[in-house]
Motif scaffolding. Sequence first.
Motif, PDB file in Angstrom:
ATOM      1  N   GLU A 297       0.717  -1.168  -0.016  1.00 57.83           N
ATOM      2  CA  GLU A 297       0.103  -0.113   0.216  1.00 57.83           C
ATOM      3  C   GLU A 297       0.784   1.572   0.323  1.00 57.83           C
ATOM      4  O   GLU A 297       1.891   1.237   0.903  1.00 57.83           O
ATOM      5  CB  GLU A 297      -0.910  -0.446   1.079  1.00 57.83           C
ATOM      6  N   PRO A 300      -0.762   7.978  -0.177  1.00 54.40           N
ATOM      7  CA  PRO A 300      -2.196   8.579  -0.576  1.00 54.40           C
ATOM      8  C   PRO A 300      -2.090   9.337  -1.502  1.00 54.40           C
ATOM      9  O   PRO A 300      -2.879  10.167  -2.287  1.00 54.40           O
ATOM     10  CB  PRO A 300      -2.790   8.689   0.205  1.00 54.40           C
ATOM     11  N   ILE A 303      -1.804   9.489  -5.175  1.00 54.74           N
ATOM     12  CA  ILE A 303      -3.034   9.919  -5.749  1.00 54.74           C
ATOM     13  C   ILE A 303      -3.547  11.496  -5.806  1.00 54.74           C
ATOM     14  O   ILE A 303      -4.396  11.343  -6.047  1.00 54.74           O
ATOM     15  CB  ILE A 303      -4.763   8.751  -5.121  1.00 54.74           C
ATOM     16  N   VAL A 318      -7.755   7.964   1.483  1.00 54.14           N
ATOM     17  CA  VAL A 318      -7.683   7.206   0.129  1.00 54.14           C
ATOM     18  C   VAL A 318      -6.974   5.798  -0.018  1.00 54.14           C
ATOM     19  O   VAL A 318      -6.723   5.677   1.399  1.00 54.14           O
ATOM     20  CB  VAL A 318      -6.406   8.193   0.059  1.00 54.14           C
ATOM     21  N   ASN A 320      -4.524   3.055  -1.843  1.00 53.85           N
ATOM     22  CA  ASN A 320      -3.921   3.336  -2.943  1.00 53.85           C
ATOM     23  C   ASN A 320      -2.864   1.218  -2.484  1.00 53.85           C
ATOM     24  O   ASN A 320      -2.066   1.979  -2.473  1.00 53.85           O
ATOM     25  CB  ASN A 320      -2.961   4.782  -3.021  1.00 53.85           C
TER      26      ASN A 320
END
Length: 354
Positions: A297, A300, A303, A318, A320
């Motif tokens: 992961e 964030p 994004i 978020v 991700n």
Amino acid sequence: MVQEEQTFAALRWIGDVDGYLELLDQTRLPTEVRYLACRDVDTLFEAIRSLRVRGAPAIGVAAAYGVCLGLQGTVELMEADFFFRLDETCRYLATSRPTAVNLFWALERMRQTAELQRGLVLHELLQAMLLDEARRIHEEDTAMCRAIGLHGATLLNDGDGVLTHCNAGALATSDYGTALALLYTAQEQGKRLRVFVDETRPLLQGARLTAWELQRRGFDVTLICDNMAAQVMREGRIQAVVVGADRIAANGDAANKIGTYGVAVLAKAHDVPFYVAAPSSTFDLAIADGHGIPIEERDPTEITHGFGRQTAPDGVKVYNPAFDVTPAKLIRGIVCERGVIAPVTVENIRKTIG
Ligand code: MRU
């Protein structure tokens, strides 16, 4: 054969045991071709984590050389301290990224090479042997790409439209790549392909890297946004999908860049064959199926602030994940350096890899 000026090395070791690793800094592509010198393990760790070097096989090769960096200046150490440093370097590099199993595979190979010599040789000699082993991993990766290309090119026909996702090409390996090896080899065999490249949100490996490397090598390449793949398939423009993998479980479930699973579902819906290309070092037979594959992961901000510009409201939640898992039943065949595994079953994988 592709011409010299069209090719580039994703990574190269400069010098001897006291040398350093040079990486083509992929975060600067496609606008800047700049090599980064990694003279210590911290610089390499940062380069792997921030995707300056990326793609499962290239991460493995880089990590092997990283072990050599970590052992520089150890000639005076006692044996226990030397092996402690080796262990520490391997453990540290193993935390750089979690999904591509080639990282752990390469570190384990380096560790085992050293273990075999415990108590037998001088550190100086052992350092040289470890650099040889890293170079061997690097060379084998090149041979692997060529073999994957030869096996996989048979799956592509002259005039085909081929869709690929992320970057599983020369930038992700030591040579032709895995998925893109099929295209390079088919091109050498005189087949003309139309290649569609998914942009690959959020870090745009398709747009920044795959489109760049295919264009340099003279392909008919068309960039599309990820959400256009369904339409492009429905228009009949795609005859095959080829992607790479970061880790393949014993049953053939394959982790690759986020969005790959969606493409596989679309391929199934449009009756387009979906192929995965990956070396045997990407298989993790200790994991029964895709549920066991660790998924990275990422931050964030990749994004919300992609490439430095805010594109989402402050404080938005978020998620991700950097990878997803494509179930084996959606994969028509897995191309590895030992041949094409099809149908994708536990038995066929064990026969070819195990
Ligand atoms: O996050 P990345 O860019 O390292 O992800 C890379 C991929 O998903 C590739 O498809 C995979 O590593 C295969 S590279 C031959």
